[in-house]
Design an enzyme around this catalytic site. Structure first.
Site, PDB file in Angstrom:
ATOM      1  N   GLU A  38       0.873  -1.179   0.000  1.00  0.00           N
ATOM      2  CA  GLU A  38       0.000   0.000   0.000  1.00  0.00           C
ATOM      3  C   GLU A  38       0.918   1.241   0.000  1.00  0.00           C
ATOM      4  O   GLU A  38       1.947   1.254   0.689  1.00  0.00           O
ATOM      5  CB  GLU A  38      -0.833  -0.071   1.303  1.00  0.00           C
ATOM      6  CG  GLU A  38      -1.822   1.039   1.543  1.00  0.00           C
ATOM      7  CD  GLU A  38      -2.514   0.841   2.926  1.00  0.00           C
ATOM      8  OE1 GLU A  38      -2.016   0.065   3.769  1.00  0.00           O
ATOM      9  OE2 GLU A  38      -3.566   1.466   3.133  1.00  0.00           O
ATOM     10  N   LYS A 109      -9.811   1.355  -1.770  1.00  0.00           N
ATOM     11  CA  LYS A 109      -9.957   0.694  -0.455  1.00  0.00           C
ATOM     12  C   LYS A 109     -11.332   0.952   0.163  1.00  0.00           C
ATOM     13  O   LYS A 109     -11.745   2.105   0.344  1.00  0.00           O
ATOM     14  CB  LYS A 109      -8.852   1.196   0.474  1.00  0.00           C
ATOM     15  CG  LYS A 109      -8.776   0.489   1.822  1.00  0.00           C
ATOM     16  CD  LYS A 109      -7.549   0.999   2.588  1.00  0.00           C
ATOM     17  CE  LYS A 109      -7.297   0.259   3.881  1.00  0.00           C
ATOM     18  NZ  LYS A 109      -6.069   0.749   4.542  1.00  0.00           N
ATOM     19  N   CYS A 142      -4.856  -3.771   2.735  1.00  0.00           N
ATOM     20  CA  CYS A 142      -4.530  -3.778   4.163  1.00  0.00           C
ATOM     21  C   CYS A 142      -5.738  -4.056   5.056  1.00  0.00           C
ATOM     22  O   CYS A 142      -6.244  -5.166   5.085  1.00  0.00           O
ATOM     23  CB  CYS A 142      -3.833  -2.464   4.536  1.00  0.00           C
ATOM     24  SG  CYS A 142      -2.854  -2.638   6.053  1.00  0.00           S
TER      25      CYS A 142
END
Ligand code: ACM
Length: 263
Positions: A38, A109, A142
């Site tokens: 990321e 995300k 993540c």
């Protein structure tokens, strides 16, 4: 198919330097698909919105994505990597997948972590599966791991390999990803960063421990907490298509969605 991760430690704000470093690491190996962390080119610990806007880039025509496209074309390696994306008046915590053929896919995300909520819009792409050379690849970023729906949605959409650019700070993810793979019978590649960042009064330590895991939950490759590591392994992505647990249990056919009462 040779898949793997680049674990690296970006210098905050030094986009060009970080992309050069990533390129050097990518060129050290021969792989079909490599996952980078990321925010691999910018660093993670933004102090304010102004900093985010100065380092975020559009995906189409942006410097970082352009470099990734060139590196992918020249090395023959498909790349998945995270970056702060500027899109009109919004910024997203995004990851791109670029392929040697020049395809470009974007995931934004879904589940923002902690201070990311101050600076980024929640992702609006949903969890899509991208098909490259017949292999079905999904992306989550993540903290998405904390929500089992992320990997489940990708698996139900047919993903064989879940790519997972990360900047992990909590200790649980490497172990949890074993379960994510087992409960969905998919491969996953978590590419974490190493090192730490101190910015103003803020400090974060990143845990490294990037991993490649198979549909049986076996760890095929991993790094420790070192700043830099590139690990590759050979996999057969079609192993993911077998969802049979016992002769009477098929992971997806046995789901009882009418009993789950999910809102
Ligand atoms: C994270 O989602 N970067 C912890």
């Amino acid at each position: 198919m040779r898949i793997g991760f680049v674990q690296m430690t970006p210098v905050f704000g030094e986009t060009c330097h970080n992309v050069n470093h990533a390129e050097m690491l990518i060129r050290q190996v021969t792989a079909d698909l490599l996952v980078l962390p990321e925010f691999f080119a910018t660093g993670y610990l933004f102090t304010d919105e102004r900093e985010v806007w100065s380092l975020a880039e559009p995906v189409e025509g942006g410097y970082t994505t352009g470099r990734l496209v060139s590196i992918s074309r020249e090395t023959g390696t498909a790349l998945v990597a995270g970056l702060p994306e500027r899109a009109g008046k919004s910024c997203f915590n995004s990851a791109v997948m670029v392929t040697p053929e020049g395809d470009l896919y974007v995931y934004r995300k879904t589940h923002l972590f902690d201070r990311e909520k101050l600076f980024f819009n929640p992702g609006d792409t949903g969890f899509e599966v991208f098909t490259w050379r017949d292999v079905r690849v999904g992306i989550m970023i993540c903290f998405d791991w904390f929500f089992p729906e992320s990997a489940r949605t990708l698996a139900l959409a047919g993903a064989q390999i879940i790519t997972h650019p990360s900047n992990l700070v909590l200790p649980h993810c490497p172990q949890a990803m074993v379960t994510r793979c087992l409960e969905n019978r998919v491969f996953a590649v978590t590419a974490n960063r190493g090192g730490s960042e101190k910015r103003g009064s803020m400090y974060l330590n990143y845990i490294g421990n990037s991993r490649i895991i198979d549909p049986g939950g076996k760890v095929l490759g991993q790094a420790g907490d070192e700043e830099t590591a590139v690990v590759i392994t050979d996999v057969n992505p079609w192993e993911s298509d077998n969802k049979q647990i016992t002769s009477r249990n098929d992971l997806f056919a046995d789901r009882r969605s009418e009993q789950y009462r999910l809102s």
